[in-house]
Scaffold this motif. Structure first.
Motif, mmCIF file in Angstrom:
data_model
loop_
_atom_site.group_PDB
_atom_site.id
_atom_site.type_symbol
_atom_site.label_atom_id
_atom_site.label_comp_id
_atom_site.label_asym_id
_atom_site.label_seq_id
_atom_site.Cartn_x
_atom_site.Cartn_y
_atom_site.Cartn_z
ATOM 1 N N GLY A 1 -3.592 65.038 -32.592
ATOM 2 C CA GLY A 1 -2.156 65.211 -32.688
ATOM 3 C C GLY A 1 -1.722 66.372 -33.558
ATOM 4 N N VAL A 2 -2.648 66.935 -34.345
ATOM 5 C CA VAL A 2 -2.323 68.118 -35.144
ATOM 6 C C VAL A 2 -2.399 69.345 -34.250
ATOM 7 N N LYS A 3 -1.313 70.083 -34.211
ATOM 8 C CA LYS A 3 -1.237 71.264 -33.345
ATOM 9 C C LYS A 3 -1.783 72.518 -34.022
ATOM 10 N N SER A 4 -1.521 72.652 -35.328
ATOM 11 C CA SER A 4 -1.999 73.824 -36.059
ATOM 12 C C SER A 4 -2.014 73.513 -37.542
ATOM 13 N N VAL A 5 -2.900 74.205 -38.249
ATOM 14 C CA VAL A 5 -2.968 74.112 -39.703
ATOM 15 C C VAL A 5 -3.036 75.535 -40.247
ATOM 16 N N THR A 6 -2.172 75.852 -41.193
ATOM 17 C CA THR A 6 -2.118 77.178 -41.788
ATOM 18 C C THR A 6 -2.373 77.065 -43.278
ATOM 19 N N ALA A 7 -3.305 77.847 -43.783
ATOM 20 C CA ALA A 7 -3.563 77.894 -45.222
ATOM 21 C C ALA A 7 -2.529 78.800 -45.880
ATOM 22 N N GLY A 8 -2.080 78.425 -47.069
ATOM 23 C CA GLY A 8 -1.089 79.257 -47.729
ATOM 24 C C GLY A 8 -0.791 78.807 -49.139
ATOM 25 N N TYR A 9 0.380 79.202 -49.601
ATOM 26 C CA TYR A 9 0.795 78.964 -50.979
ATOM 27 C C TYR A 9 2.188 78.331 -50.979
ATOM 28 N N PRO B 1 4.382 63.944 -33.627
ATOM 29 C CA PRO B 1 4.592 62.636 -34.255
ATOM 30 C C PRO B 1 4.399 61.460 -33.308
ATOM 31 N N HIS B 2 4.294 61.736 -32.011
ATOM 32 C CA HIS B 2 4.010 60.663 -31.058
ATOM 33 C C HIS B 2 2.508 60.364 -30.983
ATOM 34 N N VAL B 3 1.701 61.237 -31.600
ATOM 35 C CA VAL B 3 0.248 61.032 -31.618
ATOM 36 C C VAL B 3 -0.225 60.640 -33.014
ATOM 37 N N VAL B 4 0.287 61.329 -34.021
ATOM 38 C CA VAL B 4 -0.067 61.026 -35.408
ATOM 39 C C VAL B 4 1.198 61.131 -36.251
ATOM 40 N N SER B 5 1.423 60.172 -37.110
ATOM 41 C CA SER B 5 2.661 60.148 -37.880
ATOM 42 C C SER B 5 2.492 60.824 -39.240
ATOM 43 N N TYR B 6 3.617 61.085 -39.878
ATOM 44 C CA TYR B 6 3.597 61.684 -41.211
ATOM 45 C C TYR B 6 2.865 60.774 -42.196
ATOM 46 N N ALA B 7 3.153 59.482 -42.166
ATOM 47 C CA ALA B 7 2.504 58.559 -43.093
ATOM 48 C C ALA B 7 1.000 58.482 -42.852
ATOM 49 N N THR B 8 0.576 58.613 -41.600
ATOM 50 C CA THR B 8 -0.856 58.621 -41.310
ATOM 51 C C THR B 8 -1.512 59.859 -41.897
ATOM 52 N N LEU B 9 -0.838 60.999 -41.816
ATOM 53 C CA LEU B 9 -1.368 62.207 -42.447
ATOM 54 C C LEU B 9 -1.478 62.018 -43.954
ATOM 55 N N LEU B 10 -0.505 61.349 -44.550
ATOM 56 C CA LEU B 10 -0.587 61.079 -45.994
ATOM 57 C C LEU B 10 -1.777 60.173 -46.311
ATOM 58 N N ARG B 11 -2.040 59.213 -45.450
ATOM 59 C CA ARG B 11 -3.195 58.335 -45.682
ATOM 60 C C ARG B 11 -4.490 59.133 -45.675
ATOM 61 N N VAL B 12 -4.643 60.072 -44.738
ATOM 62 C CA VAL B 12 -5.819 60.936 -44.702
ATOM 63 C C VAL B 12 -5.858 61.818 -45.944
ATOM 64 N N ALA C 1 10.232 61.804 -33.310
ATOM 65 C CA ALA C 1 11.340 62.423 -32.584
ATOM 66 C C ALA C 1 10.750 63.396 -31.581
ATOM 67 N N SER C 2 11.590 63.949 -30.751
ATOM 68 C CA SER C 2 11.092 64.915 -29.774
ATOM 69 C C SER C 2 10.626 66.172 -30.488
ATOM 70 N N GLY C 3 9.645 66.825 -29.914
ATOM 71 C CA GLY C 3 9.132 68.049 -30.502
ATOM 72 C C GLY C 3 8.116 67.763 -31.591
ATOM 73 N N THR C 4 7.782 68.797 -32.357
ATOM 74 C CA THR C 4 6.787 68.672 -33.418
ATOM 75 C C THR C 4 7.460 68.490 -34.769
ATOM 76 N N GLN C 5 6.667 68.037 -35.730
ATOM 77 C CA GLN C 5 7.099 67.953 -37.116
ATOM 78 C C GLN C 5 6.131 68.744 -37.982
ATOM 79 N N THR C 6 6.523 69.005 -39.224
ATOM 80 C CA THR C 6 5.711 69.826 -40.133
ATOM 81 C C THR C 6 5.521 69.091 -41.454
ATOM 82 N N ALA C 7 4.305 69.131 -41.959
ATOM 83 C CA ALA C 7 3.989 68.609 -43.293
ATOM 84 C C ALA C 7 3.391 69.738 -44.113
ATOM 85 N N VAL C 8 3.685 69.763 -45.411
ATOM 86 C CA VAL C 8 3.083 70.728 -46.332
ATOM 87 C C VAL C 8 2.464 69.943 -47.482
ATOM 88 N N LEU C 9 1.149 70.097 -47.629
ATOM 89 C CA LEU C 9 0.387 69.334 -48.619
ATOM 90 C C LEU C 9 -0.521 70.268 -49.412
#
Length: 221
Positions: free
Chosen positions: A66-74, A104-115, A41-49
């Motif tokens: 395609g990943v714009k930022s990664v934040t370490a947390g809880y 999501p136009h560069v890397v999809s959620y499912a691709t992140l799950l594969r990694v 979709a337009s804009g960015t998406q967020t995954a928490v793993l």
């Protein structure tokens, strides 16, 4: 991570671990692409793993195009207990996790799950990763939408049916808010390239990602 930090007074032990770690190799597990995915979709998406020490998880996903930022947390507990000292007690229900903002136009959620399943962590280790033990190091996905939850469940079922790993996958799908970790944990891999834990556990993981997913890896800095 806490295992190694507890050894800071023992310089010889740290040097031995770093030397051993420099010779370690990690290879991406060959996994099938997910049959389902979250539509772009337009804009960015967020995954928490969550998958063990967030230093290594952050380091791997920072390498992905395609990943714009990664934040370490809880994730998984309350805001009141979202601090390293409290999470370290293993009584807060938090997991060390990363929040990934991606295009999501560069890397999809499912691709992140594969990694995530292939190299970012070992999804067959229950309440531990490598030298780190406790429920805060558990393997868990925190979907940010019903569609993400459906894709995660479907991919878990797909990998299980394919017997992708020699041991059962223990990854859980959970709910809960994400809270950023302390500033000194952010971009730890980049800021501390010679730290013994980074050398022993995370550099091999990053090398394994870049070798296993060259089409997804950012050009070297």
């Amino acid at each position: 991570m806490r295992t190694l930090i507890a050894l800071l007074a023992g310089g010889a032990a740290l040097l031995g671990l770093a030397a051993a770690g420099s010779a370690r190799t990690e290879r991406a597990v060959p996994l099938p692409a997910a049959r389902q995915d979250v539509p772009a979709a337009s804009g960015t998406q967020t995954a928490v793993l969550a998958g063990g020490c967030f230093w290594g998880m952050e380091a791997v996903f920072e390498q992905v195009k395609g990943v714009k930022s990664v934040t370490a947390g809880y994730a998984g507990g309350t805001q009141a207990t979202a601090s390293y000292d409290q999470v370290s007690t293993e009584a807060t229900h938090h997991a060390e996790a990363v929040k990934i903002v991606f295009d999501p136009h560069v890397v999809s959620y499912a691709t992140l799950l594969r990694v995530y399943f292939s190299i970012a962590h070992d999804p067959t280790e229950l309440n531990r990763q490598g030298p780190d033990t406790g429920p805060s190091y558990r393997s868990a996905i925190f979907p940010q939408s019903p569609r993400q939850a459906a894709v995660a469940r479907a991919y878990l079922a797909q990998l299980g049916a394919a017997h992708a790993f020699s041991a059962p996958i223990v990854t859980r799908i959970e709910t809960g808010s994400f809270y950023p970790a302390e500033a000194y944990h952010q971009r730890f891999y980049d800021r501390n390239p010679t730290h013994p834990y980074i050398v022993a556990w995370d550099k091999p993981k990053v090398a394994g990602f870049r070798a296993g997913f060259p089409q997804l890896a950012r050009p070297p800095a």
